[in-house]
Every structure is written in C-alpha cells, then in structure tokens.
Design a protein around this motif. Structure first.
Motif, PDB file in Angstrom:
ATOM      1  N   GLY A  25      45.038  38.365 -70.113  1.00  0.00           N
ATOM      2  CA  GLY A  25      46.336  38.407 -69.463  1.00  0.00           C
ATOM      3  C   GLY A  25      47.171  39.587 -69.912  1.00  0.00           C
ATOM      4  N   PHE A  26      48.423  39.560 -69.499  1.00  0.00           N
ATOM      5  CA  PHE A  26      49.373  40.608 -69.821  1.00  0.00           C
ATOM      6  C   PHE A  26      50.570  39.995 -70.531  1.00  0.00           C
ATOM      7  N   ARG A  27      51.048  40.633 -71.560  1.00  0.00           N
ATOM      8  CA  ARG A  27      52.277  40.209 -72.226  1.00  0.00           C
ATOM      9  C   ARG A  27      53.420  40.831 -71.455  1.00  0.00           C
ATOM     10  N   ALA A  28      54.418  40.018 -71.117  1.00  0.00           N
ATOM     11  CA  ALA A  28      55.516  40.533 -70.300  1.00  0.00           C
ATOM     12  C   ALA A  28      56.825  39.839 -70.638  1.00  0.00           C
ATOM     13  N   LEU A  29      57.914  40.495 -70.302  1.00  0.00           N
ATOM     14  CA  LEU A  29      59.255  39.948 -70.422  1.00  0.00           C
ATOM     15  C   LEU A  29      59.857  39.927 -69.024  1.00  0.00           C
ATOM     16  N   VAL A  30      60.374  38.782 -68.640  1.00  0.00           N
ATOM     17  CA  VAL A  30      61.109  38.694 -67.375  1.00  0.00           C
ATOM     18  C   VAL A  30      62.553  38.363 -67.719  1.00  0.00           C
ATOM     19  N   SER A  31      63.470  39.062 -67.082  1.00  0.00           N
ATOM     20  CA  SER A  31      64.886  38.794 -67.315  1.00  0.00           C
ATOM     21  C   SER A  31      65.625  38.774 -65.989  1.00  0.00           C
ATOM     22  N   VAL A  32      66.661  37.959 -65.955  1.00  0.00           N
ATOM     23  CA  VAL A  32      67.512  37.855 -64.777  1.00  0.00           C
ATOM     24  C   VAL A  32      68.928  38.190 -65.227  1.00  0.00           C
ATOM     25  N   ASP A  33      69.488  39.205 -64.637  1.00  0.00           N
ATOM     26  CA  ASP A  33      70.841  39.642 -64.988  1.00  0.00           C
ATOM     27  C   ASP A  33      71.594  39.978 -63.714  1.00  0.00           C
ATOM     28  N   ALA A  34      72.673  39.275 -63.474  1.00  0.00           N
ATOM     29  CA  ALA A  34      73.494  39.470 -62.268  1.00  0.00           C
ATOM     30  C   ALA A  34      72.647  39.365 -60.999  1.00  0.00           C
ATOM     31  N   GLY A  35      71.707  38.428 -60.997  1.00  0.00           N
ATOM     32  CA  GLY A  35      70.855  38.200 -59.835  1.00  0.00           C
ATOM     33  C   GLY A  35      69.709  39.182 -59.693  1.00  0.00           C
ATOM     34  N   LYS A  36      69.607  40.161 -60.581  1.00  0.00           N
ATOM     35  CA  LYS A  36      68.528  41.140 -60.515  1.00  0.00           C
ATOM     36  C   LYS A  36      67.427  40.749 -61.503  1.00  0.00           C
ATOM     37  N   VAL A  37      66.181  40.690 -61.011  1.00  0.00           N
ATOM     38  CA  VAL A  37      65.038  40.314 -61.837  1.00  0.00           C
ATOM     39  C   VAL A  37      64.321  41.570 -62.319  1.00  0.00           C
ATOM     40  N   ALA A  38      64.027  41.605 -63.608  1.00  0.00           N
ATOM     41  CA  ALA A  38      63.241  42.702 -64.184  1.00  0.00           C
ATOM     42  C   ALA A  38      62.017  42.100 -64.858  1.00  0.00           C
TER      43      ALA A  38
END
Length: 64
Positions: free
Chosen positions: A18-31
């Motif tokens: 798999g892949f190690r990843a960070l998902v974040s949601v800030d002001a409705g924007k997903v990164a």
C-alpha cells in the motif's frame, strides 16, 4: 534479519502492499498527500470524494 538502521530493541515492518498517505479537510478542500508532500488526489479520486464527507479540520494518517 536485523536492520542496522534500527536501534537495539526496536523493530520495523516495511509496507509492501500500500501507500502511506495523509488526508486533510480544511475549509471544505480535501488534500491527499504522500508523507513527502506529493499530491496523490488525482491517482485516488475515490478517496478524495469520500473524504469530502468528513467534517472540516479533519486530518487522517494511514495506509491505503
């Protein structure tokens, strides 16, 4: 087999499936980013779409 980069008493486990990843949601924007900061959203649009349902100011770290 011991790894010379690890301190005595420590153990490590490589991630081969798999892949190690960070998902974040800030002001409705997903990164969705790798641990080095590379954008991974275009490669995993289904994760970005699912994360859009998370509350604002959410951050998750994991393997996908």
């Amino acid at each position: 087999m011991s790894d010379p980069a690890l301190l005595p008493g420590w153990a490590g486990e490589p991630i081969w499936d798999g892949f190690r990843a960070l998902v974040s949601v800030d002001a409705g924007k997903v990164a969705l980013r790798s641990r080095r900061g590379t954008g991974m959203g275009p490669a995993f649009p289904e994760i970005v779409a699912g994360a859009a349902q998370l509350p604002d100011a959410t951050a998750l770290d994991g393997v996908m």
